[in-house]
Design a protein around this motif. Structure first.
Motif, PDB file in Angstrom:
ATOM      1  N   ALA A  67     -26.914 -30.028 -36.021  1.00 42.62           N
ATOM      2  CA  ALA A  67     -27.165 -28.595 -35.829  1.00 42.62           C
ATOM      3  C   ALA A  67     -25.956 -27.875 -35.220  1.00 42.62           C
ATOM      4  O   ALA A  67     -25.579 -26.801 -35.700  1.00 42.62           O
ATOM      5  CB  ALA A  67     -28.412 -28.380 -34.979  1.00 42.62           C
ATOM      6  N   PRO A  68     -25.314 -28.423 -34.193  1.00 40.82           N
ATOM      7  CA  PRO A  68     -24.123 -27.762 -33.666  1.00 40.82           C
ATOM      8  C   PRO A  68     -22.992 -27.647 -34.708  1.00 40.82           C
ATOM      9  O   PRO A  68     -22.247 -26.663 -34.720  1.00 40.82           O
ATOM     10  CB  PRO A  68     -23.701 -28.635 -32.484  1.00 40.82           C
ATOM     11  CG  PRO A  68     -24.965 -29.294 -32.042  1.00 40.82           C
ATOM     12  CD  PRO A  68     -25.741 -29.524 -33.307  1.00 40.82           C
ATOM     13  N   ALA A  69     -22.884 -28.638 -35.601  1.00 34.27           N
ATOM     14  CA  ALA A  69     -21.860 -28.564 -36.652  1.00 34.27           C
ATOM     15  C   ALA A  69     -22.168 -27.415 -37.605  1.00 34.27           C
ATOM     16  O   ALA A  69     -21.272 -26.662 -38.007  1.00 34.27           O
ATOM     17  CB  ALA A  69     -21.782 -29.889 -37.407  1.00 34.27           C
ATOM     18  N   ALA A  70     -23.443 -27.262 -37.968  1.00 35.60           N
ATOM     19  CA  ALA A  70     -23.846 -26.159 -38.847  1.00 35.60           C
ATOM     20  C   ALA A  70     -23.610 -24.817 -38.149  1.00 35.60           C
ATOM     21  O   ALA A  70     -23.129 -23.858 -38.762  1.00 35.60           O
ATOM     22  CB  ALA A  70     -25.312 -26.312 -39.241  1.00 35.60           C
ATOM     23  N   ALA A  71     -23.912 -24.738 -36.851  1.00 38.70           N
ATOM     24  CA  ALA A  71     -23.719 -23.501 -36.092  1.00 38.70           C
ATOM     25  C   ALA A  71     -22.238 -23.143 -35.984  1.00 38.70           C
ATOM     26  O   ALA A  71     -21.868 -21.966 -36.108  1.00 38.70           O
ATOM     27  CB  ALA A  71     -24.332 -23.642 -34.703  1.00 38.70           C
ATOM     28  N   ALA A  72     -21.391 -24.140 -35.783  1.00 37.84           N
ATOM     29  CA  ALA A  72     -19.951 -23.882 -35.692  1.00 37.84           C
ATOM     30  C   ALA A  72     -19.425 -23.320 -37.004  1.00 37.84           C
ATOM     31  O   ALA A  72     -18.622 -22.380 -37.021  1.00 37.84           O
ATOM     32  CB  ALA A  72     -19.213 -25.163 -35.312  1.00 37.84           C
ATOM     33  N   PHE A  73     -19.879 -23.896 -38.127  1.00 40.40           N
ATOM     34  CA  PHE A  73     -19.465 -23.376 -39.429  1.00 40.40           C
ATOM     35  C   PHE A  73     -19.945 -21.939 -39.597  1.00 40.40           C
ATOM     36  O   PHE A  73     -19.193 -21.071 -40.042  1.00 40.40           O
ATOM     37  CB  PHE A  73     -19.996 -24.246 -40.566  1.00 40.40           C
ATOM     38  CG  PHE A  73     -19.720 -23.663 -41.914  1.00 40.40           C
ATOM     39  CD1 PHE A  73     -18.476 -23.828 -42.508  1.00 40.40           C
ATOM     40  CD2 PHE A  73     -20.683 -22.930 -42.584  1.00 40.40           C
ATOM     41  CE1 PHE A  73     -18.198 -23.274 -43.749  1.00 40.40           C
ATOM     42  CE2 PHE A  73     -20.418 -22.367 -43.821  1.00 40.40           C
ATOM     43  CZ  PHE A  73     -19.174 -22.536 -44.412  1.00 40.40           C
ATOM     44  N   ALA A  74     -21.213 -21.668 -39.251  1.00 42.89           N
ATOM     45  CA  ALA A  74     -21.757 -20.319 -39.412  1.00 42.89           C
ATOM     46  C   ALA A  74     -20.950 -19.300 -38.621  1.00 42.89           C
ATOM     47  O   ALA A  74     -20.633 -18.215 -39.124  1.00 42.89           O
ATOM     48  CB  ALA A  74     -23.223 -20.298 -38.973  1.00 42.89           C
ATOM     49  N   THR A  75     -20.590 -19.654 -37.411  1.00 40.54           N
ATOM     50  CA  THR A  75     -19.791 -18.749 -36.571  1.00 40.54           C
ATOM     51  C   THR A  75     -18.423 -18.495 -37.196  1.00 40.54           C
ATOM     52  O   THR A  75     -17.943 -17.355 -37.228  1.00 40.54           O
ATOM     53  CB  THR A  75     -19.644 -19.334 -35.152  1.00 40.54           C
ATOM     54  OG1 THR A  75     -20.956 -19.500 -34.598  1.00 40.54           O
ATOM     55  CG2 THR A  75     -18.812 -18.438 -34.256  1.00 40.54           C
ATOM     56  N   GLY A 118     -29.072 -16.015 -34.481  1.00 41.01           N
ATOM     57  CA  GLY A 118     -30.009 -17.011 -33.974  1.00 41.01           C
ATOM     58  C   GLY A 118     -29.469 -18.414 -34.112  1.00 41.01           C
ATOM     59  O   GLY A 118     -28.342 -18.622 -34.567  1.00 41.01           O
ATOM     60  N   ARG A 119     -30.270 -19.358 -33.720  1.00 41.01           N
ATOM     61  CA  ARG A 119     -29.880 -20.776 -33.749  1.00 41.01           C
ATOM     62  C   ARG A 119     -30.224 -21.407 -35.090  1.00 41.01           C
ATOM     63  O   ARG A 119     -31.162 -20.977 -35.768  1.00 41.01           O
ATOM     64  CB  ARG A 119     -30.612 -21.524 -32.655  1.00 41.01           C
ATOM     65  CG  ARG A 119     -30.188 -21.094 -31.290  1.00 41.01           C
ATOM     66  CD  ARG A 119     -30.905 -21.909 -30.255  1.00 41.01           C
ATOM     67  NE  ARG A 119     -30.307 -21.623 -28.962  1.00 41.01           N
ATOM     68  CZ  ARG A 119     -30.695 -22.177 -27.856  1.00 41.01           C
ATOM     69  NH1 ARG A 119     -31.683 -23.041 -27.860  1.00 41.01           N
ATOM     70  NH2 ARG A 119     -30.100 -21.878 -26.728  1.00 41.01           N
ATOM     71  N   PRO A 120     -29.524 -22.486 -35.434  1.00 43.28           N
ATOM     72  CA  PRO A 120     -29.846 -23.201 -36.669  1.00 43.28           C
ATOM     73  C   PRO A 120     -31.229 -23.845 -36.593  1.00 43.28           C
ATOM     74  O   PRO A 120     -31.622 -24.355 -35.542  1.00 43.28           O
ATOM     75  CB  PRO A 120     -28.782 -24.293 -36.768  1.00 43.28           C
ATOM     76  CG  PRO A 120     -27.835 -24.066 -35.671  1.00 43.28           C
ATOM     77  CD  PRO A 120     -28.408 -23.080 -34.723  1.00 43.28           C
ATOM     78  N   GLU A 121     -31.941 -23.775 -37.705  1.00 47.26           N
ATOM     79  CA  GLU A 121     -33.244 -24.424 -37.802  1.00 47.26           C
ATOM     80  C   GLU A 121     -33.212 -25.332 -39.030  1.00 47.26           C
ATOM     81  O   GLU A 121     -32.830 -24.896 -40.117  1.00 47.26           O
ATOM     82  CB  GLU A 121     -34.325 -23.354 -37.967  1.00 47.26           C
ATOM     83  CG  GLU A 121     -35.708 -23.891 -37.776  1.00 47.26           C
ATOM     84  CD  GLU A 121     -36.718 -22.761 -37.739  1.00 47.26           C
ATOM     85  OE1 GLU A 121     -37.707 -22.874 -38.485  1.00 47.26           O
ATOM     86  OE2 GLU A 121     -36.529 -21.786 -37.004  1.00 47.26           O
ATOM     87  N   PHE A 133     -29.556 -26.612 -42.736  1.00 48.24           N
ATOM     88  CA  PHE A 133     -30.003 -25.716 -41.682  1.00 48.24           C
ATOM     89  C   PHE A 133     -29.998 -24.282 -42.167  1.00 48.24           C
ATOM     90  O   PHE A 133     -29.111 -23.875 -42.924  1.00 48.24           O
ATOM     91  CB  PHE A 133     -29.078 -25.833 -40.456  1.00 48.24           C
ATOM     92  CG  PHE A 133     -29.162 -27.166 -39.791  1.00 48.24           C
ATOM     93  CD1 PHE A 133     -30.076 -27.390 -38.776  1.00 48.24           C
ATOM     94  CD2 PHE A 133     -28.354 -28.211 -40.205  1.00 48.24           C
ATOM     95  CE1 PHE A 133     -30.166 -28.641 -38.170  1.00 48.24           C
ATOM     96  CE2 PHE A 133     -28.443 -29.454 -39.614  1.00 48.24           C
ATOM     97  CZ  PHE A 133     -29.346 -29.671 -38.590  1.00 48.24           C
ATOM     98  N   ALA A 134     -30.994 -23.522 -41.717  1.00 45.31           N
ATOM     99  CA  ALA A 134     -31.058 -22.080 -41.948  1.00 45.31           C
ATOM    100  C   ALA A 134     -30.593 -21.407 -40.670  1.00 45.31           C
ATOM    101  O   ALA A 134     -31.089 -21.717 -39.575  1.00 45.31           O
ATOM    102  CB  ALA A 134     -32.482 -21.667 -42.293  1.00 45.31           C
ATOM    103  N   ILE A 135     -29.642 -20.491 -40.813  1.00 41.34           N
ATOM    104  CA  ILE A 135     -29.077 -19.819 -39.645  1.00 41.34           C
ATOM    105  C   ILE A 135     -29.202 -18.312 -39.859  1.00 41.34           C
ATOM    106  O   ILE A 135     -28.631 -17.768 -40.809  1.00 41.34           O
ATOM    107  CB  ILE A 135     -27.603 -20.231 -39.437  1.00 41.34           C
ATOM    108  CG1 ILE A 135     -27.538 -21.760 -39.304  1.00 41.34           C
ATOM    109  CG2 ILE A 135     -27.008 -19.534 -38.225  1.00 41.34           C
ATOM    110  CD1 ILE A 135     -26.164 -22.343 -39.430  1.00 41.34           C
ATOM    111  N   PRO A 136     -29.973 -17.632 -39.000  1.00 36.18           N
ATOM    112  CA  PRO A 136     -30.164 -16.195 -39.173  1.00 36.18           C
ATOM    113  C   PRO A 136     -28.889 -15.405 -38.886  1.00 36.18           C
ATOM    114  O   PRO A 136     -28.132 -15.743 -37.975  1.00 36.18           O
ATOM    115  CB  PRO A 136     -31.267 -15.847 -38.180  1.00 36.18           C
ATOM    116  CG  PRO A 136     -31.354 -16.986 -37.232  1.00 36.18           C
ATOM    117  CD  PRO A 136     -30.710 -18.173 -37.873  1.00 36.18           C
ATOM    118  N   THR A 137     -28.672 -14.374 -39.697  1.00 36.67           N
ATOM    119  CA  THR A 137     -27.516 -13.485 -39.519  1.00 36.67           C
ATOM    120  C   THR A 137     -28.017 -12.039 -39.498  1.00 36.67           C
ATOM    121  O   THR A 137     -29.205 -11.788 -39.699  1.00 36.67           O
ATOM    122  CB  THR A 137     -26.491 -13.642 -40.658  1.00 36.67           C
ATOM    123  OG1 THR A 137     -27.019 -13.024 -41.835  1.00 36.67           O
ATOM    124  CG2 THR A 137     -26.152 -15.096 -40.922  1.00 36.67           C
TER     125      THR A 137
END
Length: 165
Positions: A67-75, A118-121, A133-137
């Motif tokens: 999840a943190p890897a997906a969040a880092a990419f999203a950011t 939001g956070r990855p789910e 993961f789905a990450i809200p934008t």
């Protein structure tokens, strides 16, 4: 039609239709019939979501790091105000090489989102070395697929689902 054309047409079409003894019909094909949206017997299923050819043997990454890897990419991804070179420099280290190469064609100015909200789910459970993961934008949901590649979670693909208006 002319008197010659009609018999020629009938002769041609007669080869298109089967007549005769149904017991001497050709045997049914042994290949499976194609399906839409389902599996076909005898055809291997695609590899698990998030898996990548580059994921050979090696150390495994802790599931908690997906999840943190997906969040880092999203950011890194949601930065449409950057020039293409700076944007690519931010996302490339987070991706498998093949996906990073595909991202070279992205113009960040055309990205649909500019902020993560939001956070990855997990949309597909993280298991067998991959997950999604789905990450809200601010404009919809960024879907990020990750794979465990030699002990490190890397992004193998992404998609974007726009929020309904």
């Amino acid at each position: 039609m002319s008197a010659i054309a009609i018999p020629m047409l009938l002769a041609t079409l007669s080869g298109c239709f089967r007549s005769g003894d149904p017991d001497n019909a050709a045997p049914p094909t042994t290949r499976p019939a194609p399906t839409v949206g389902g599996a076909v017997a005898g055809v291997p299923t695609p590899e698990a979501l998030g898996r990548d050819d580059e994921d050979d043997e090696g150390p495994t990454a802790p599931v908690a790091g997906a999840a943190p890897a997906a969040a880092a990419f999203a950011t890194a991804w949601a930065r449409p105000r950057l020039d293409a070179a700076s944007w690519l420099k931010g996302v490339t280290p987070l991706c498998v090489p093949r996906f990073a190469a595909q991202l070279r064609t992205v113009d960040p100015a055309n990205l649909p989102a500019s902020r993560i909200t939001g956070r990855p789910e997990a949309t597909h459970p993280v298991r067998d070395g991959g997950g999604q993961f789905a990450i809200p934008t601010d404009r919809g949901t960024l879907l990020v697929s990750v794979a465990d590649v030699e002990g490190r979670w890397l992004v193998t693909g992404n998609d974007f689902v726009r929020a309904p208006r």
